[in-house]
Design a protein around this motif. Sequence first.
Motif, PDB file in Angstrom:
ATOM      1  N   ARG A  35      -0.400   5.932  -5.380  1.00  0.00           N
ATOM      2  CA  ARG A  35      -1.353   6.847  -4.754  1.00  0.00           C
ATOM      3  C   ARG A  35      -1.471   8.036  -5.696  1.00  0.00           C
ATOM      4  NH1 ARG A  35      -3.030   7.611   0.927  1.00  0.00           N
ATOM      5  NH2 ARG A  35      -1.985   5.710   1.582  1.00  0.00           N
ATOM      6  N   VAL A  36      -2.672   8.357  -6.123  1.00  0.00           N
ATOM      7  CA  VAL A  36      -2.805   9.415  -7.117  1.00  0.00           C
ATOM      8  C   VAL A  36      -3.380  10.702  -6.538  1.00  0.00           C
ATOM      9  CG1 VAL A  36      -2.974   7.936  -9.142  1.00  0.00           C
ATOM     10  CG2 VAL A  36      -5.043   8.424  -7.839  1.00  0.00           C
ATOM     11  N   ARG A  37      -3.729  10.639  -5.287  1.00  0.00           N
ATOM     12  CA  ARG A  37      -4.371  11.807  -4.702  1.00  0.00           C
ATOM     13  C   ARG A  37      -3.883  11.907  -3.270  1.00  0.00           C
ATOM     14  NH1 ARG A  37      -8.946  12.368  -1.908  1.00  0.00           N
ATOM     15  NH2 ARG A  37      -9.938  10.367  -2.189  1.00  0.00           N
ATOM     16  N   TYR A  38      -3.623  13.125  -2.826  1.00  0.00           N
ATOM     17  CA  TYR A  38      -3.194  13.311  -1.453  1.00  0.00           C
ATOM     18  C   TYR A  38      -4.378  13.092  -0.526  1.00  0.00           C
ATOM     19  CZ  TYR A  38      -0.856  15.117   2.616  1.00  0.00           C
ATOM     20  OH  TYR A  38      -0.297  15.216   3.858  1.00  0.00           O
TER      21      TYR A  38
ATOM     22  N   ALA B  86      -8.249   7.132  -4.352  1.00  0.00           N
ATOM     23  CA  ALA B  86      -6.935   7.662  -3.982  1.00  0.00           C
ATOM     24  C   ALA B  86      -5.810   6.854  -4.610  1.00  0.00           C
ATOM     25  CB  ALA B  86      -6.789   7.662  -2.461  1.00  0.00           C
ATOM     26  N   PHE B  87      -6.149   5.683  -5.191  1.00  0.00           N
ATOM     27  CA  PHE B  87      -5.121   4.805  -5.751  1.00  0.00           C
ATOM     28  C   PHE B  87      -5.409   4.484  -7.210  1.00  0.00           C
ATOM     29  CE2 PHE B  87      -5.607   3.960  -1.242  1.00  0.00           C
ATOM     30  CZ  PHE B  87      -4.298   4.085  -0.801  1.00  0.00           C
ATOM     31  N   TYR B  88      -4.326   4.184  -7.916  1.00  0.00           N
ATOM     32  CA  TYR B  88      -4.477   3.712  -9.280  1.00  0.00           C
ATOM     33  C   TYR B  88      -3.504   2.552  -9.490  1.00  0.00           C
ATOM     34  CZ  TYR B  88      -3.793   3.148 -14.229  1.00  0.00           C
ATOM     35  OH  TYR B  88      -3.674   2.583 -15.469  1.00  0.00           O
ATOM     36  N   CYS B  89      -3.971   1.480 -10.119  1.00  0.00           N
ATOM     37  CA  CYS B  89      -3.093   0.339 -10.363  1.00  0.00           C
ATOM     38  C   CYS B  89      -2.920   0.088 -11.855  1.00  0.00           C
ATOM     39  CB  CYS B  89      -3.638  -0.908  -9.675  1.00  0.00           C
ATOM     40  SG  CYS B  89      -2.459  -2.261  -9.695  1.00  0.00           S
ATOM     41  N   LYS B  90      -1.668   0.102 -12.281  1.00  0.00           N
ATOM     42  CA  LYS B  90      -1.345  -0.188 -13.681  1.00  0.00           C
ATOM     43  C   LYS B  90      -1.613  -1.666 -13.953  1.00  0.00           C
ATOM     44  CE  LYS B  90       2.792  -0.303 -15.773  1.00  0.00           C
ATOM     45  NZ  LYS B  90       4.240  -0.161 -15.620  1.00  0.00           N
ATOM     46  N   LYS B  91      -2.087  -1.987 -15.147  1.00  0.00           N
ATOM     47  CA  LYS B  91      -2.412  -3.383 -15.511  1.00  0.00           C
ATOM     48  C   LYS B  91      -1.250  -4.326 -15.222  1.00  0.00           C
ATOM     49  CE  LYS B  91      -6.215  -4.884 -18.064  1.00  0.00           C
ATOM     50  NZ  LYS B  91      -6.862  -4.885 -16.798  1.00  0.00           N
ATOM     51  N   PHE B  92      -1.537  -5.484 -14.639  1.00  0.00           N
ATOM     52  CA  PHE B  92      -0.489  -6.477 -14.392  1.00  0.00           C
ATOM     53  C   PHE B  92      -0.172  -7.241 -15.663  1.00  0.00           C
ATOM     54  CE2 PHE B  92      -2.366  -6.105 -10.092  1.00  0.00           C
ATOM     55  CZ  PHE B  92      -1.212  -5.766  -9.410  1.00  0.00           C
ATOM     56  N   LYS B  93       1.074  -7.708 -15.784  1.00  0.00           N
ATOM     57  CA  LYS B  93       1.417  -8.600 -16.899  1.00  0.00           C
ATOM     58  C   LYS B  93       0.579  -9.869 -16.742  1.00  0.00           C
ATOM     59  CE  LYS B  93       5.969  -6.864 -17.929  1.00  0.00           C
ATOM     60  NZ  LYS B  93       7.190  -6.684 -17.115  1.00  0.00           N
ATOM     61  N   SER B  94       0.340 -10.566 -17.877  1.00  0.00           N
ATOM     62  CA  SER B  94      -0.649 -11.647 -17.855  1.00  0.00           C
ATOM     63  C   SER B  94      -0.277 -12.815 -16.923  1.00  0.00           C
ATOM     64  CB  SER B  94      -0.882 -12.159 -19.276  1.00  0.00           C
ATOM     65  OG  SER B  94       0.343 -12.623 -19.783  1.00  0.00           O
ATOM     66  N   HIS B  95       1.016 -13.020 -16.633  1.00  0.00           N
ATOM     67  CA  HIS B  95       1.368 -14.148 -15.754  1.00  0.00           C
ATOM     68  C   HIS B  95       1.230 -13.795 -14.264  1.00  0.00           C
ATOM     69  CE1 HIS B  95       5.092 -11.811 -15.881  1.00  0.00           C
ATOM     70  NE2 HIS B  95       5.419 -12.401 -14.743  1.00  0.00           N
TER      71      HIS B  95
ATOM     72  N   VAL C 108       0.876  -1.172   0.000  1.00  0.00           N
ATOM     73  CA  VAL C 108       0.000   0.000   0.000  1.00  0.00           C
ATOM     74  C   VAL C 108       0.913   1.222   0.000  1.00  0.00           C
ATOM     75  CG1 VAL C 108      -1.697   1.330   1.327  1.00  0.00           C
ATOM     76  CG2 VAL C 108      -1.893  -1.169   1.178  1.00  0.00           C
ATOM     77  N   PRO C 109       0.865   2.030  -1.052  1.00  0.00           N
ATOM     78  CA  PRO C 109       1.858   3.109  -1.166  1.00  0.00           C
ATOM     79  C   PRO C 109       1.578   4.275  -0.226  1.00  0.00           C
ATOM     80  CG  PRO C 109       0.403   3.053  -3.101  1.00  0.00           C
ATOM     81  CD  PRO C 109      -0.101   2.010  -2.159  1.00  0.00           C
ATOM     82  N   SER C 110       2.651   4.858   0.277  1.00  0.00           N
ATOM     83  CA  SER C 110       2.466   6.094   1.035  1.00  0.00           C
ATOM     84  C   SER C 110       2.548   7.218  -0.003  1.00  0.00           C
ATOM     85  CB  SER C 110       3.549   6.231   2.099  1.00  0.00           C
ATOM     86  OG  SER C 110       4.755   6.636   1.530  1.00  0.00           O
ATOM     87  N   HIS C 111       1.939   8.318   0.280  1.00  0.00           N
ATOM     88  CA  HIS C 111       1.945   9.427  -0.663  1.00  0.00           C
ATOM     89  C   HIS C 111       3.362   9.947  -0.838  1.00  0.00           C
ATOM     90  CE1 HIS C 111       1.031  13.273  -2.540  1.00  0.00           C
ATOM     91  NE2 HIS C 111      -0.144  12.748  -2.832  1.00  0.00           N
ATOM     92  N   PHE C 112       3.728  10.306  -2.083  1.00  0.00           N
ATOM     93  CA  PHE C 112       5.122  10.698  -2.306  1.00  0.00           C
ATOM     94  C   PHE C 112       5.536  11.873  -1.431  1.00  0.00           C
ATOM     95  CE2 PHE C 112       2.852  13.395  -5.230  1.00  0.00           C
ATOM     96  CZ  PHE C 112       3.577  14.582  -5.271  1.00  0.00           C
ATOM     97  N   LEU C 113       4.612  12.769  -1.136  1.00  0.00           N
ATOM     98  CA  LEU C 113       4.965  13.911  -0.281  1.00  0.00           C
ATOM     99  C   LEU C 113       5.406  13.442   1.094  1.00  0.00           C
ATOM    100  CD1 LEU C 113       2.122  16.479  -1.031  1.00  0.00           C
ATOM    101  CD2 LEU C 113       4.544  16.715  -1.577  1.00  0.00           C
TER     102      LEU C 113
END
Length: 220
Positions: A150-153, A172-181, A114-119
Amino acid sequence: MLNEIFSGKCPACSGAAAINAALCDECMSLLHPFNYFCGRCAFPLLWPGASCYRCKGKLSKRITNIYALYHYDKVVRNMILQMKFHYHIRLKYTLKQLIFLPNFITKYDGIVTVPSHFLRHFVRFYHPADILAEYAAYKLNIPILHNLKRVRYTKFQSHILRADRKENVKKAFYCKKFKSHIKNILLVDDILTTGATINECVNELYTAGAGRIDVLVFAK
Ligand SMILES: [Zn+2]
Ligand SMILES: [Zn+2]
């Protein structure tokens, strides 16, 4: 800095502790790993027969299993708060000594934290969830995947009312598509309280193509 690591100070209560000990003897004795689990879904319970948080429907049905290492009580709360809001190298050492891995019943293709906000990286030197994720990745010999951002503070969940937490982390989060495996994901966070953050992340992982999603937290 070295003073801080080698001082005989307990990072949870600031009392006296042996130099190489994770915590002082008293805090160590107050730390409770989970011994009881729900008979229906294996969710960790505080005492045998306690009502199950998960079966009550507060957590996403897309989570297959949840593993928690410790009860989120006073010692853990102090430790995590110190770690999140102060520079505390001793706590990193402490956390590493207290981490262990449960007997996972699944093999995972990757770990997502779970990502912490970059700030927050500027004010917080260690994200406790990253330490747990690094340990698990090393022990299980699987990669840490950085698809989830995390795309939003958002405000710290611990600073707002329980009822408002779901709204606070919405989108607040965005997940890039996973590779198929990549199918089986272990999602790692430090603390599970209302489950609002975890649920939001799980929905994103699912949309990005994750099949089975299990959750590992340091404490709940
Ligand atoms: Zn202590
Ligand atoms: Zn249950």
